[in-house]
Each structure stands twice: as structure tokens, then as C-alpha cells.
Design a protein around this motif. Sequence first.
Motif, PDB file in Angstrom:
ATOM      1  N   LEU E  84      45.237 -10.591 -25.755  1.00  0.00           N
ATOM      2  CA  LEU E  84      45.606 -11.252 -27.014  1.00  0.00           C
ATOM      3  C   LEU E  84      46.349 -12.569 -26.746  1.00  0.00           C
ATOM      4  N   ASN E  85      46.307 -13.426 -27.752  1.00  0.00           N
ATOM      5  CA  ASN E  85      47.086 -14.681 -27.745  1.00  0.00           C
ATOM      6  C   ASN E  85      47.971 -14.731 -28.985  1.00  0.00           C
ATOM      7  N   GLN E  86      48.977 -15.590 -28.933  1.00  0.00           N
ATOM      8  CA  GLN E  86      49.636 -15.964 -30.176  1.00  0.00           C
ATOM      9  C   GLN E  86      48.586 -16.514 -31.131  1.00  0.00           C
ATOM     10  N   HIS E  87      48.692 -16.205 -32.426  1.00  0.00           N
ATOM     11  CA  HIS E  87      47.712 -16.696 -33.392  1.00  0.00           C
ATOM     12  C   HIS E  87      48.234 -17.997 -34.010  1.00  0.00           C
ATOM     13  N   PRO E  88      47.381 -19.016 -34.136  1.00  0.00           N
ATOM     14  CA  PRO E  88      47.841 -20.324 -34.648  1.00  0.00           C
ATOM     15  C   PRO E  88      48.354 -20.264 -36.094  1.00  0.00           C
ATOM     16  N   SER E  89      47.998 -19.253 -36.840  1.00  0.00           N
ATOM     17  CA  SER E  89      48.477 -19.155 -38.224  1.00  0.00           C
ATOM     18  C   SER E  89      49.746 -18.312 -38.341  1.00  0.00           C
ATOM     19  N   LYS E  90      50.241 -17.828 -37.230  1.00  0.00           N
ATOM     20  CA  LYS E  90      51.455 -16.991 -37.288  1.00  0.00           C
ATOM     21  C   LYS E  90      52.650 -17.862 -37.674  1.00  0.00           C
ATOM     22  N   ILE E  91      53.428 -17.346 -38.635  1.00  0.00           N
ATOM     23  CA  ILE E  91      54.621 -18.118 -39.036  1.00  0.00           C
ATOM     24  C   ILE E  91      55.738 -17.880 -38.016  1.00  0.00           C
TER      25      ILE E  91
ATOM     26  N   ASN F  18      32.817 -29.580 -44.115  1.00  0.00           N
ATOM     27  CA  ASN F  18      33.965 -29.842 -44.999  1.00  0.00           C
ATOM     28  C   ASN F  18      34.367 -28.585 -45.763  1.00  0.00           C
ATOM     29  N   LYS F  19      33.349 -27.910 -46.271  1.00  0.00           N
ATOM     30  CA  LYS F  19      33.614 -26.662 -46.993  1.00  0.00           C
ATOM     31  C   LYS F  19      34.313 -25.652 -46.082  1.00  0.00           C
ATOM     32  N   VAL F  20      33.848 -25.572 -44.854  1.00  0.00           N
ATOM     33  CA  VAL F  20      34.454 -24.625 -43.909  1.00  0.00           C
ATOM     34  C   VAL F  20      35.906 -25.004 -43.641  1.00  0.00           C
ATOM     35  N   ASN F  21      36.138 -26.284 -43.418  1.00  0.00           N
ATOM     36  CA  ASN F  21      37.512 -26.709 -43.122  1.00  0.00           C
ATOM     37  C   ASN F  21      38.452 -26.428 -44.296  1.00  0.00           C
ATOM     38  N   GLU F  22      37.971 -26.659 -45.511  1.00  0.00           N
ATOM     39  CA  GLU F  22      38.792 -26.332 -46.688  1.00  0.00           C
ATOM     40  C   GLU F  22      39.132 -24.839 -46.729  1.00  0.00           C
ATOM     41  N   MET F  23      38.125 -24.029 -46.411  1.00  0.00           N
ATOM     42  CA  MET F  23      38.374 -22.583 -46.425  1.00  0.00           C
ATOM     43  C   MET F  23      39.375 -22.186 -45.338  1.00  0.00           C
ATOM     44  N   LYS F  24      39.287 -22.834 -44.188  1.00  0.00           N
ATOM     45  CA  LYS F  24      40.223 -22.498 -43.107  1.00  0.00           C
ATOM     46  C   LYS F  24      41.657 -22.851 -43.498  1.00  0.00           C
ATOM     47  N   GLU F  27      42.716 -20.279 -45.924  1.00  0.00           N
ATOM     48  CA  GLU F  27      42.949 -19.025 -45.193  1.00  0.00           C
ATOM     49  C   GLU F  27      44.351 -19.011 -44.582  1.00  0.00           C
ATOM     50  N   LYS F  28      44.729 -20.150 -44.008  1.00  0.00           N
ATOM     51  CA  LYS F  28      46.035 -20.230 -43.343  1.00  0.00           C
ATOM     52  C   LYS F  28      47.166 -20.114 -44.365  1.00  0.00           C
ATOM     53  N   VAL F  29      47.024 -20.829 -45.469  1.00  0.00           N
ATOM     54  CA  VAL F  29      48.045 -20.787 -46.523  1.00  0.00           C
ATOM     55  C   VAL F  29      48.189 -19.355 -47.053  1.00  0.00           C
ATOM     56  N   TYR F  30      47.040 -18.743 -47.316  1.00  0.00           N
ATOM     57  CA  TYR F  30      47.030 -17.387 -47.866  1.00  0.00           C
ATOM     58  C   TYR F  30      47.654 -16.395 -46.883  1.00  0.00           C
ATOM     59  N   GLY F  31      47.230 -16.510 -45.621  1.00  0.00           N
ATOM     60  CA  GLY F  31      47.735 -15.584 -44.610  1.00  0.00           C
ATOM     61  C   GLY F  31      49.236 -15.725 -44.404  1.00  0.00           C
ATOM     62  N   GLN F  32      49.702 -16.943 -44.427  1.00  0.00           N
ATOM     63  CA  GLN F  32      51.133 -17.141 -44.171  1.00  0.00           C
ATOM     64  C   GLN F  32      51.973 -16.632 -45.344  1.00  0.00           C
ATOM     65  N   SER F  33      51.444 -16.751 -46.570  1.00  0.00           N
ATOM     66  CA  SER F  33      52.213 -16.208 -47.700  1.00  0.00           C
ATOM     67  C   SER F  33      52.312 -14.685 -47.586  1.00  0.00           C
ATOM     68  N   LEU F  34      51.242 -14.052 -47.073  1.00  0.00           N
ATOM     69  CA  LEU F  34      51.283 -12.605 -46.877  1.00  0.00           C
ATOM     70  C   LEU F  34      52.217 -12.215 -45.730  1.00  0.00           C
ATOM     71  N   GLN F  35      52.272 -13.070 -44.717  1.00  0.00           N
ATOM     72  CA  GLN F  35      53.234 -12.811 -43.636  1.00  0.00           C
ATOM     73  C   GLN F  35      54.667 -12.893 -44.165  1.00  0.00           C
ATOM     74  N   ARG F  36      54.895 -13.887 -45.016  1.00  0.00           N
ATOM     75  CA  ARG F  36      56.263 -14.053 -45.543  1.00  0.00           C
ATOM     76  C   ARG F  36      56.662 -12.874 -46.430  1.00  0.00           C
ATOM     77  N   SER F  37      55.690 -12.327 -47.139  1.00  0.00           N
ATOM     78  CA  SER F  37      55.989 -11.198 -48.036  1.00  0.00           C
ATOM     79  C   SER F  37      56.197  -9.898 -47.265  1.00  0.00           C
ATOM     80  N   LEU F  71      40.717 -12.841 -48.943  1.00  0.00           N
ATOM     81  CA  LEU F  71      40.690 -13.765 -47.800  1.00  0.00           C
ATOM     82  C   LEU F  71      39.638 -14.837 -48.046  1.00  0.00           C
ATOM     83  N   PRO F  72      39.998 -16.131 -47.979  1.00  0.00           N
ATOM     84  CA  PRO F  72      39.002 -17.196 -48.225  1.00  0.00           C
ATOM     85  C   PRO F  72      37.785 -17.106 -47.307  1.00  0.00           C
ATOM     86  N   LEU F  73      37.959 -16.580 -46.097  1.00  0.00           N
ATOM     87  CA  LEU F  73      36.834 -16.469 -45.161  1.00  0.00           C
ATOM     88  C   LEU F  73      36.204 -15.065 -45.173  1.00  0.00           C
ATOM     89  N   TYR F  74      36.560 -14.258 -46.173  1.00  0.00           N
ATOM     90  CA  TYR F  74      36.113 -12.855 -46.201  1.00  0.00           C
ATOM     91  C   TYR F  74      34.601 -12.720 -46.044  1.00  0.00           C
TER      92      TYR F  74
END
Lengths: 91, 91, 91, 91, 91, 91, 91, 91, 91, 91
Positions: E84-91, F18-24, F27-37, F71-74
Motif C-alpha cells: 500500500l501507499n499513502q493515498h493522495p486524497s487522504k486528509i 475534461n469530464k474525467v478530470n472534473e469527476m476526479k 471525487e476528492k472533494v467528496y471523499g475528503q468530506s467523508l473523511q472529515r465526518s 461516489l462521482p467515479l462509481y
Amino acid sequence: MLFQVRMDINIPLNEDINKVNEMKVAEKVYGQSLQRSGKWLHIWRVTGQYANISIFDVADNEELHQILLNLPLYRYMTIEIVPLNQHPSKI
Amino acid sequence: MLFQVRMDINIPLNEDINKVNEMKVAEKVYGQSLQRSGKWLHIWRVTGQYANISIFDVADNEELHQILLNLPLYRYMTIEIVPLNQHPSKI
Amino acid sequence: MLFQVRMDINIPLNEDINKVNEMKVAEKVYGQSLQRSGKWLHIWRVTGQYANISIFDVADNEELHQILLNLPLYRYMTIEIVPLNQHPSKI
Amino acid sequence: MLFQVRMDINIPLNEDINKVNEMKVAEKVYGQSLQRSGKWLHIWRVTGQYANISIFDVADNEELHQILLNLPLYRYMTIEIVPLNQHPSKI
Amino acid sequence: MLFQVRMDINIPLNEDINKVNEMKVAEKVYGQSLQRSGKWLHIWRVTGQYANISIFDVADNEELHQILLNLPLYRYMTIEIVPLNQHPSKI
Amino acid sequence: MLFQVRMDINIPLNEDINKVNEMKVAEKVYGQSLQRSGKWLHIWRVTGQYANISIFDVADNEELHQILLNLPLYRYMTIEIVPLNQHPSKI
Amino acid sequence: MLFQVRMDINIPLNEDINKVNEMKVAEKVYGQSLQRSGKWLHIWRVTGQYANISIFDVADNEELHQILLNLPLYRYMTIEIVPLNQHPSKI
Amino acid sequence: MLFQVRMDINIPLNEDINKVNEMKVAEKVYGQSLQRSGKWLHIWRVTGQYANISIFDVADNEELHQILLNLPLYRYMTIEIVPLNQHPSKI
Amino acid sequence: MLFQVRMDINIPLNEDINKVNEMKVAEKVYGQSLQRSGKWLHIWRVTGQYANISIFDVADNEELHQILLNLPLYRYMTIEIVPLNQHPSKI
Amino acid sequence: MLFQVRMDINIPLNEDINKVNEMKVAEKVYGQSLQRSGKWLHIWRVTGQYANISIFDVADNEELHQILLNLPLYRYMTIEIVPLNQHPSKI
């Protein structure tokens, strides 16, 4: 040196039919020249499949690789290789 | 009629060694008589394994079944069978 | 001629410990003599497993078979073989 | 730290040939610079396949990940990684 | 350096119960000392199974190997390792 | 309640970049909010793969399902879920 | 919270028949008490197999684990668990 | 007569969204009418997947086949069927 | 109602030969009575294997289950069941 | 000579519907003529699948191959073949 090689051929449904037929002709010519040279020792059709099971008698792994890579239908193939020996019970 | 048969032989570690050796001798005698009769067309050792890949030329499925069932080491074998045809590109 | 060989070793839990230790010593002696001869080119331990990944440089399939068959721990091994070539991008 | 990596490359049949060729050249340049740096320790062609088996010697998982991610053909690859250790029987 | 390790434990039905219980105690003592050292970062029980999913933080593959090899129940385990690696999206 | 989730992401080669990059980014914003919660407890990158191994701490299966579905990339993911428990040997 | 659980039961051929029968009785008593409590929601026999497919309604993963661990025949079982949700189309 | 059916639904990424939505509405209507008739006994969502696990109570195999064939999303489904019986321990 | 059933029979090497022979006789008697009743519609030997492929015509899953459970060699069998329908192209 | 053949048919979602319907009609005509000739002995629909399980009675492997190759839907099929014998317990 002996190898068993199984080639499963899977040509996409929308491939150009003329191009495919040309490749099949080339495949046959190529395969028969290798049979004549003694390198492609045996070839059998797998019943019900677009596939063959073959025995190659080559100098080494490198020669086997070059032979397979040059198959006109190589790009459509899944290839499995089993190294073989003379069997001690062979008469 | 042609079949490819792969036999993987797995004798338990605690099997009686004399009994096993007798069976191996019987296996060789039996296999060679079938080779002489033309029914066991080819036999190769799989490199690194206690296994063989063989080609049988038999009258029908029933004859193949009887030949395999009578192998002295049959009870230790895992057997895979692939029905084969003459290949249209064979010279 | 190059081959990758993976050996997974599975000794039954109730195997005699002295017999096993003797075999392990013999395995090491045998393996190191093959390394010195240049036939057993590389050997690595698979992390977390009683297994190794090795590269052999042998004359042909037959030599590889004899080397593996003579491994003192051969009877406890599951063996996978992948024929290899020199890679065109190798410096 | 040592890792075995197997890369199977599968380029779609309809991919632009010029683009692919450029990527293959870039792949070779990139791979050879890593070989020179000592990080890409070994690379072998798998016989009959568009695939390689390689040994990497890297500082850690992170470095391995970055190296693989930057492969010009990475998007076409299926990658398998096996962590390795020095083997106690290695001379 | 991070690794996910899954350990599935399969103790034969006829194993001596006292011996097994001693090993389980030793396993717990050993595992907890590794948790305290920070090397065995996480351990979870897989619901319904005699198995765990763990995260290790070790210096290198070699250290991971030694830790796993010294598990008192190692001989009963099937082990899978994912680097495993640190994940770039990890806060 | 704890679950291990592995997400393998497979974006088709011809998807709009471009569409993929927007989703990524989403994805990061969504994932980090879940990490914070505190619901997305851990996330690690699988070395060499476009994949992560994560630990979720959720109220129930339903909450886990809604989190994953959003998940945006679901749509590009293959998802494997393993229910986990606290481990009795955890310190 | 809902889970599908499949239990395949494999009792060794040489297991003591009285001991097995006692366990089967205990298994039935235990299972029926869980059905009465509403935790073991459904149980079906898989046609032709010594196996069942069941639905559990439990507080959390931990409760499911304890229920399964206490099955008198647990040691003979292979268990697969699938977390479930209410379906949006359910009337 | 009881059957467990698992349906995994895989709609191609480029499928027309309006057409898909219409089919989903039709699927729901169809499924609920079968639930009302008592033939589609149970339906659960598999956590994290676009899939369901269902129990059908039908007259025979033929009726099950016709029901499944008429699912509006049938063409996108992978279907697995397990024949079930009443369980002897069911209260 | 029609089912395809495949039975693979695996009798341990050290099973008492007289007991096995008695069971085989009982198996034959039992199987033939079911053939006569029209429930065991077809039975074929799988070439090279101790296995059969059969077609059963039974009232329901429950009857199929009872028939299989009562096979004298049931304890040695691995059983696979495929529900079948009349085929619309059958003459 | 008897063979079990399973055909799974997978027609791409975007295939021209008229062309497909024509092929299905041709398939039915072809299949029924073979049933009348006694070569296609049995055909059953696999419940819930676009697939059939069939029994062929042919002169040899070659005849089976030709019959399958000429199936109008052959290009969409995955085919599995199991050679069969008369069963000694058949009445």
C-alpha cells in the motif's frame, strides 16, 4: 526442444472480412512452411472451437517466440505454452 | 478419432513405496503396449511436473474410457480430455 | 535458456521434524551447487510465504526437469514454470 | 527493496499506430534509464506473450508506484506485484 | 512502509486442544507487542471467519517477512499481502 | 460499524479527458468530506494500481450503500466489501 | 440490518456418528431459538447440497459474528456473507 | 417452488439515458406486480452493487424462465439461480 | 420438471473395499428403480471420469433433493444442478 | 458417439435486430433438421439464460465440429463439450 502451444483465435465481429480472409490465407502459408521445416511438428483443431493445439520443436524459447510473434493472426490470439520433455515410457 | 489427454499424477506421501513401484512398472508396460497398438499416439512429459500430455487415436469415446480406466495409476490421476480434429492447415 | 520457476513448499503438519530438517539442509546444499554452476541464476524468497521465485539458465527443458526432480523437497512443492526470453529493451 | 512485477500489455486493435509507436519508443527510453539507475534490476520477455517479468529494486512502495505510473504504456497494462526478500540459501 | 495482510487461520479438527490454546495465547501476546511497537498498525476480525485483515507499517519487506514467520499460528495460516501507499486524497 | 471496501477504477481509454478530470476533482472533494465526518476512516492506494483499500465506519449497510453510490467515479468502479469486527486481540 | 449468509457444511467421513448427531440436534435447537428471536429471518435448504441460504436481521456485524461463531457445526462450515439493504422497488 | 436468483445489472456507459430511465420505470412496475402476485417473494439490494438477491416462489422452472425473460432490464443482467427447498429446521 | 445433475464421485483411497462394493451395488439398484419410475430420465458416463451427467424429471425441487440425498454414494459426491426447460426449437 | 454440448449465446446489444432475427430463424430450421436426422438427440433451455444444454449423437469428432461450425449463431456462442459414454447402470 518441445512445447505444447494452444492458440485460441478471437476475431472481433466487426472486423473487415476481406482483411481477415487475407490474413487467414497468410496464416496457412506461414504455418505450412513451418510444418515443412519440422518446427511446427503437429497441429490439431480443437473440436467445436476456433482454436488449435500444436507441438513445436524449436531450438530455444527465443525461436518459439519469434515464430509465434510472426503469426499473421497473432493479434487475435490467446496463447498458452507448456514446456515438454521426451517421456521416459515412450517406445 | 483423436483426443488430447492430460494426466496429472498425485500419489499420497505415505503410500507404500513397493506398491507404488509395482504400479509404475505396470503403468509403463501397459502404456507401451498401447503405444505399439497405435492407440496411444504420443506421450510427452510436462516439464517440472509428474504429469503427461498425450494424444490418443481411438475408435470412440467408449474405447478411450476403457483405456484410461485400466491405467494402473488411474486412481491417483486427475484427467482432462480435449476432443481433437484433423486441422485444415495440416500438410 | 531462461525460465522463471515459482516453488511453493507445503510440508504436512505431522511430518517428522528430523527428516524435514535433513531435507532442508540437503535442499540448501543442492541449491547452492546449482547457483555456483550458473544454472540457478537467481533465487528470491516470496515475502510472507514458504515459497521462492527463481530464474534458471539451462540448456533445455530436459535439464530444467532433471534439476527440479532432484530437489530434496520436490515432493512437497507446487511448481509453476514460465519460459522467458531476453527482452529487447534490456540494456 | 525487491519486487517482482509482471506487466501484460494489451493495446486495443484500433489504436492509432503512430501514437502507439511513439509510446513504445518512449517506453524503451524510460525503461532503459531506470535500468541504468539500478532501479529496474531485471527485465525478461515472457515467451509468446506481449508481457514482461521484471525485478525492481526500489526504496519503498511509493517509489515503485511512481515508477509504474509513469510507464508510457501504463494505461494498457495489467500489473501484478509480488514483494520479495533476499533468500537465505542465496550464495 | 504499509502493507495490508489478510490471515486466514485453519486449524485441523484433530489438533491437540491444549497445544492450540497455548499457541493462541502466544499469538495474542506476540501480536499485542507488535501493536505497541507501532508495526502492527491495525487489526480487524473478518465477520463470520477465523481470519483477520491487518495493516502493517514496517521498514521493508524483510521485516514484514520476519514478523509473519514468527506468528505462533503461522503454520496454520494462508496469507495474502497487498503493498500500500499513502493515498493522495487522504486528509 | 466497520467495513473494508476495495475500489478498482477502470476508466475507458476513450473517455473525455475534461469530464474525467472534473469527476476526479469531485471525487476528492467528496471523499475528503467523508473523511472529515469520520465515516471514511482510512484510505490507502494499492501500489501499482488505480485502486484503493479503505475502511468505512458507518451506521449500517444502508449508509455504506448510499456513500458508495454517490461516489462521482462509481460508474467506473468494481467494488468489493468485507464486513469487519473489532478484533479481540486489539490493544 | 440484513445479511445473506450461505453455510456449506462438510463433516469428515470418519467423524464419530454419535458426536455428529448430538451436534445436529444442538444446531437445530440453537437455530430455532434464533428464528424465534427474529434474528434468523429466513432459512432455506440448497437443493441437493448439505447447505443452507439464510437471511439474518441483526444489530451489527459483531452480533452476526457471535451468532455464527456459536453455531454447533461452525467448525465444519464454509461461510459466505453478503451485506444487504432494503430494495427501493420492494412494495 | 423456491429459487434464489441473483441479478447483477451492467448498463453500458454510453447507453441512452432516457431509454435506460424508461426501462428502470418499467422494471419497477413489472417487479412490483410480481411481488403483489406472490411470485417474487423477496427482493434485497446487494450493498454497494447494482444488483439484487431475490427469492421467487413459482410453479416450475418454466414459469421462472418466463418471468426473468420478461424483465425490462434482462438484456443487461447476469443471472445466477439456486434451487431451494424448505429447510427441515425452519420453525 | 427437468434438471441436469452432474455427480462426481470421489471415494477415498483407503476406504474399505467391501463396503464400497456394497454401496456400488445399492447405488445401481437404487438408480435403476428411479430410471424405471421415469424420474431419472437419462444417465451418461463422463468419458475418463468417475462421474455421470444425468437428467431428472421430478415434481419439484423437494423431490429432487430427496432422490439425491438417498443415493448410497451421496457422501462421496460433488453435485452440480442446472434447472432446465423445454426448448422452443425442440421438435 | 455421444457428446454433451452447452451453448451460451451472447448477441451484442447493438447488433442489427433484423439480421439477428433472420439468424434465429435459420438457427431453428437448422437445429430441427439435425434433430430429425437423429444427430441432435436432445436440447433443453437453461432456465433464466440464453443458453441450451444438448446431447449430440455423431459419427466422430469431425462431424460434431462441422455441425457446430455451421450453426447460424455460432459466432455469438461460447461452447463447452463433454464426451459421454453409455452408463453401465442404464437400464
